[in-house]
Design a protein around this motif. Structure first.
Motif, PDB file in Angstrom:
ATOM      1  N   GLU A 117     -38.907   6.803  36.477  1.00 48.42           N
ATOM      2  CA  GLU A 117     -40.418   6.540  36.383  1.00 48.42           C
ATOM      3  C   GLU A 117     -41.171   6.723  35.330  1.00 48.42           C
ATOM      4  OE1 GLU A 117     -41.520   9.275  39.687  1.00 48.42           O
ATOM      5  OE2 GLU A 117     -40.535   8.188  41.205  1.00 48.42           O
ATOM      6  N   HIS A 118     -40.667   7.377  34.338  1.00 46.57           N
ATOM      7  CA  HIS A 118     -41.274   7.515  33.031  1.00 46.57           C
ATOM      8  C   HIS A 118     -40.623   6.549  32.099  1.00 46.57           C
ATOM      9  CE1 HIS A 118     -43.089  11.059  34.709  1.00 46.57           C
ATOM     10  NE2 HIS A 118     -42.201  11.542  35.200  1.00 46.57           N
ATOM     11  N   PHE A 119     -41.388   5.887  31.510  1.00 44.81           N
ATOM     12  CA  PHE A 119     -40.917   4.542  30.672  1.00 44.81           C
ATOM     13  C   PHE A 119     -40.163   5.329  29.390  1.00 44.81           C
ATOM     14  CE2 PHE A 119     -44.838   4.753  28.848  1.00 44.81           C
ATOM     15  CZ  PHE A 119     -44.735   4.772  27.568  1.00 44.81           C
ATOM     16  N   TRP A 120     -40.577   6.174  28.905  1.00 49.08           N
ATOM     17  CA  TRP A 120     -39.966   6.759  27.822  1.00 49.08           C
ATOM     18  C   TRP A 120     -38.439   7.347  28.057  1.00 49.08           C
ATOM     19  CZ3 TRP A 120     -44.343   8.809  29.709  1.00 49.08           C
ATOM     20  CH2 TRP A 120     -44.139  10.161  30.540  1.00 49.08           C
ATOM     21  N   ASN A 121     -38.182   7.810  29.231  1.00 44.13           N
ATOM     22  CA  ASN A 121     -36.979   8.307  29.717  1.00 44.13           C
ATOM     23  C   ASN A 121     -36.054   6.873  29.376  1.00 44.13           C
ATOM     24  OD1 ASN A 121     -37.193  10.765  29.745  1.00 44.13           O
ATOM     25  ND2 ASN A 121     -38.073  10.813  32.070  1.00 44.13           N
ATOM     26  N   CYS A 122     -36.410   5.849  29.797  1.00 51.05           N
ATOM     27  CA  CYS A 122     -35.618   4.383  29.757  1.00 51.05           C
ATOM     28  C   CYS A 122     -35.141   4.306  28.490  1.00 51.05           C
ATOM     29  CB  CYS A 122     -36.348   3.370  30.404  1.00 51.05           C
ATOM     30  SG  CYS A 122     -36.926   3.701  32.224  1.00 51.05           S
ATOM     31  N   TRP A 123     -36.050   4.486  27.395  1.00 42.04           N
ATOM     32  CA  TRP A 123     -35.686   4.480  26.106  1.00 42.04           C
ATOM     33  C   TRP A 123     -35.109   5.499  25.322  1.00 42.04           C
ATOM     34  CZ3 TRP A 123     -36.677   0.063  23.311  1.00 42.04           C
ATOM     35  CH2 TRP A 123     -37.569  -1.191  24.315  1.00 42.04           C
ATOM     36  N   LEU A 124     -35.586   6.829  25.667  1.00 39.64           N
ATOM     37  CA  LEU A 124     -35.018   7.800  25.048  1.00 39.64           C
ATOM     38  C   LEU A 124     -33.823   8.578  25.781  1.00 39.64           C
ATOM     39  CD1 LEU A 124     -38.366   9.571  23.968  1.00 39.64           C
ATOM     40  CD2 LEU A 124     -36.777   8.279  22.703  1.00 39.64           C
ATOM     41  N   ARG A 125     -33.701   8.565  27.175  1.00 38.04           N
ATOM     42  CA  ARG A 125     -32.603   9.091  27.911  1.00 38.04           C
ATOM     43  C   ARG A 125     -32.047   8.169  28.884  1.00 38.04           C
ATOM     44  NH1 ARG A 125     -35.100  13.944  30.564  1.00 38.04           N
ATOM     45  NH2 ARG A 125     -32.975  14.569  30.875  1.00 38.04           N
ATOM     46  N   PRO A 126     -31.467   7.059  28.518  1.00 39.77           N
ATOM     47  CA  PRO A 126     -31.100   6.072  29.311  1.00 39.77           C
ATOM     48  C   PRO A 126     -29.796   6.356  30.135  1.00 39.77           C
ATOM     49  CG  PRO A 126     -30.507   5.334  27.014  1.00 39.77           C
ATOM     50  CD  PRO A 126     -31.403   6.589  26.964  1.00 39.77           C
ATOM     51  N   ASN A 127     -29.050   7.169  29.356  1.00 37.02           N
ATOM     52  CA  ASN A 127     -27.797   7.697  30.254  1.00 37.02           C
ATOM     53  C   ASN A 127     -28.390   8.586  31.232  1.00 37.02           C
ATOM     54  OD1 ASN A 127     -26.009   6.376  28.463  1.00 37.02           O
ATOM     55  ND2 ASN A 127     -25.573   7.991  27.099  1.00 37.02           N
ATOM     56  N   ALA A 128     -29.224   9.401  31.131  1.00 33.35           N
ATOM     57  CA  ALA A 128     -29.491  10.397  32.151  1.00 33.35           C
ATOM     58  C   ALA A 128     -30.172   9.665  33.267  1.00 33.35           C
ATOM     59  CB  ALA A 128     -30.626  11.205  31.391  1.00 33.35           C
ATOM     60  N   VAL A 129     -30.905   8.592  33.019  1.00 32.57           N
ATOM     61  CA  VAL A 129     -31.700   7.675  33.827  1.00 32.57           C
ATOM     62  C   VAL A 129     -30.478   7.213  34.778  1.00 32.57           C
ATOM     63  CG1 VAL A 129     -32.914   5.727  34.341  1.00 32.57           C
ATOM     64  CG2 VAL A 129     -33.779   7.480  32.657  1.00 32.57           C
ATOM     65  N   ARG A 130     -29.505   6.394  34.154  1.00 36.17           N
ATOM     66  CA  ARG A 130     -28.542   6.046  34.999  1.00 36.17           C
ATOM     67  C   ARG A 130     -27.608   6.854  35.664  1.00 36.17           C
ATOM     68  NH1 ARG A 130     -28.120   2.556  30.277  1.00 36.17           N
ATOM     69  NH2 ARG A 130     -26.657   3.981  29.128  1.00 36.17           N
ATOM     70  N   ALA A 131     -27.298   8.089  35.172  1.00 37.97           N
ATOM     71  CA  ALA A 131     -26.763   9.146  35.999  1.00 37.97           C
ATOM     72  C   ALA A 131     -27.449   9.616  37.328  1.00 37.97           C
ATOM     73  CB  ALA A 131     -26.337  10.188  35.137  1.00 37.97           C
ATOM     74  N   GLN A 132     -28.644   9.697  37.034  1.00 39.90           N
ATOM     75  CA  GLN A 132     -29.334  10.075  38.514  1.00 39.90           C
ATOM     76  C   GLN A 132     -29.721   8.988  39.196  1.00 39.90           C
ATOM     77  OE1 GLN A 132     -33.991  10.507  38.090  1.00 39.90           O
ATOM     78  NE2 GLN A 132     -33.915  12.341  38.982  1.00 39.90           N
ATOM     79  N   GLU A 133     -29.675   7.775  38.721  1.00 41.31           N
ATOM     80  CA  GLU A 133     -29.834   6.477  39.764  1.00 41.31           C
ATOM     81  C   GLU A 133     -28.308   6.588  40.556  1.00 41.31           C
ATOM     82  OE1 GLU A 133     -30.402   3.126  37.600  1.00 41.31           O
ATOM     83  OE2 GLU A 133     -32.825   3.516  37.479  1.00 41.31           O
ATOM     84  N   ARG A 134     -27.243   7.079  39.959  1.00 39.78           N
ATOM     85  CA  ARG A 134     -25.989   6.906  40.942  1.00 39.78           C
ATOM     86  C   ARG A 134     -25.911   8.055  41.742  1.00 39.78           C
ATOM     87  NH1 ARG A 134     -23.745   5.623  35.397  1.00 39.78           N
ATOM     88  NH2 ARG A 134     -23.487   7.932  34.976  1.00 39.78           N
TER      89      ARG A 134
END
Length: 265
Positions: A117-134
């Protein structure tokens, strides 16, 4: 209804709520409480104010006077999203699914505190975003299995039957991991088989997950089987509260449903 002798406050407490609409008093000094771990029924004739009360509790309407508390915290002035973040979820008489999204996507959208939900995470922490989505996807699939909708995970939500949409609404509340769920006529338009499944799910969530329920319902068979206690509303205020058998045989309840200004519910 207030906390006494060190006892825990109710999970929900409504004190002297009043709400007018263009000179019509929809809620008239209503007070009630819901204890943790219960399935509390809220019944009354059409026009008694039940859905308006839900809208006041969840912040969709603001009361003209009175207060709403959850676990002793005053939430009267909070907007709906802040009430939601206090662990209070609701469903509606007419399901409000996102019809152009899949059943699975409807559930994944609800999960709280998503990093994406925080766009900066998509740039700075993409792996964490993908892991949480799983993780969220796995959780959503578990919930769909619980409500027997796994086979419809990739179906557009708008194509579900009325009963399936009611199950989807319950599933969406589960994704939020609520403490209190307000159910507005969960059995309306639902066939007997799906109604029984809904009832089983509600009882399981109360017993195994500690979720508290307050439900509006006109199906008296479901109320008498599932709810204890039962609160009766009439003309915008609480008429009585008791065990199902007490409510069913109370002459004031029969009068509220069958006499005076109301027709039979």
């Amino acid at each position: 209804m207030s906390e006494t002798n060190g006892a825990r406050p109710p999970v929900l407490e409504v004190r002297d709520l009043v709400k007018d609409f263009d000179g019509l008093r929809a809620i008239d000094g209503c007070s009630l409480s819901v204890q943790e771990g219960t399935i509390t029924g809220l019944i009354g004739p059409n026009g008694a104010g039940k859905t308006t009360l839900f809208n006041l509790i969840t912040g969709y309407f603001k009361p003209d006077s009175g207060r709403v508390f959850t676990n002793g915290e005053d939430i009267t002035s909070l907007p709906p999203h802040a009430v939601f973040h206090r662990g209070i979820c609701r469903t509606f008489q007419i399901p409000r699914e996102h019809g152009t999204m899949t059943v699975l996507e409807n559930l994944m959208l609800v999960a709280p505190n998503q990093k994406g939900e925080h766009f900066w995470n998509c740039w700075l922490r993409p792996n964490a975003v993908r892991a949480q989505e799983r993780e969220i996807r796995d959780q959503a699939m578990e919930v769909l299995e619980f409500v027997n909708l796994t086979h419809l995970a990739t179906e557009y939500a708008g194509r579900l039957s009325g009963g399936q949409k009611k199950l989807l609404e319950l599933a969406r509340t589960m994704m939020a991991r609520p403490r209190l769920v307000l159910l507005d006529e969960p059995a309306a338009g639902v066939n007997k088989t799906l109604m029984n499944k809904l009832a089983e799910n509600i009882e399981f969530l109360r017993r195994e997950r500690g979720v508290t329920f307050l439900l509006i319902e006109h199906d008296m068979e479901l109320v008498m089987e599932l709810c204890d206690p039962v609160i009766v509303m009439s003309e915008g205020r609480r008429l009585m509260e008791g065990r199902p058998e007490e409510v069913r045989n109370d002459p004031t309840v029969l009068e509220a449903y069958l006499g005076g200004q109301y027709g039979a519910a």
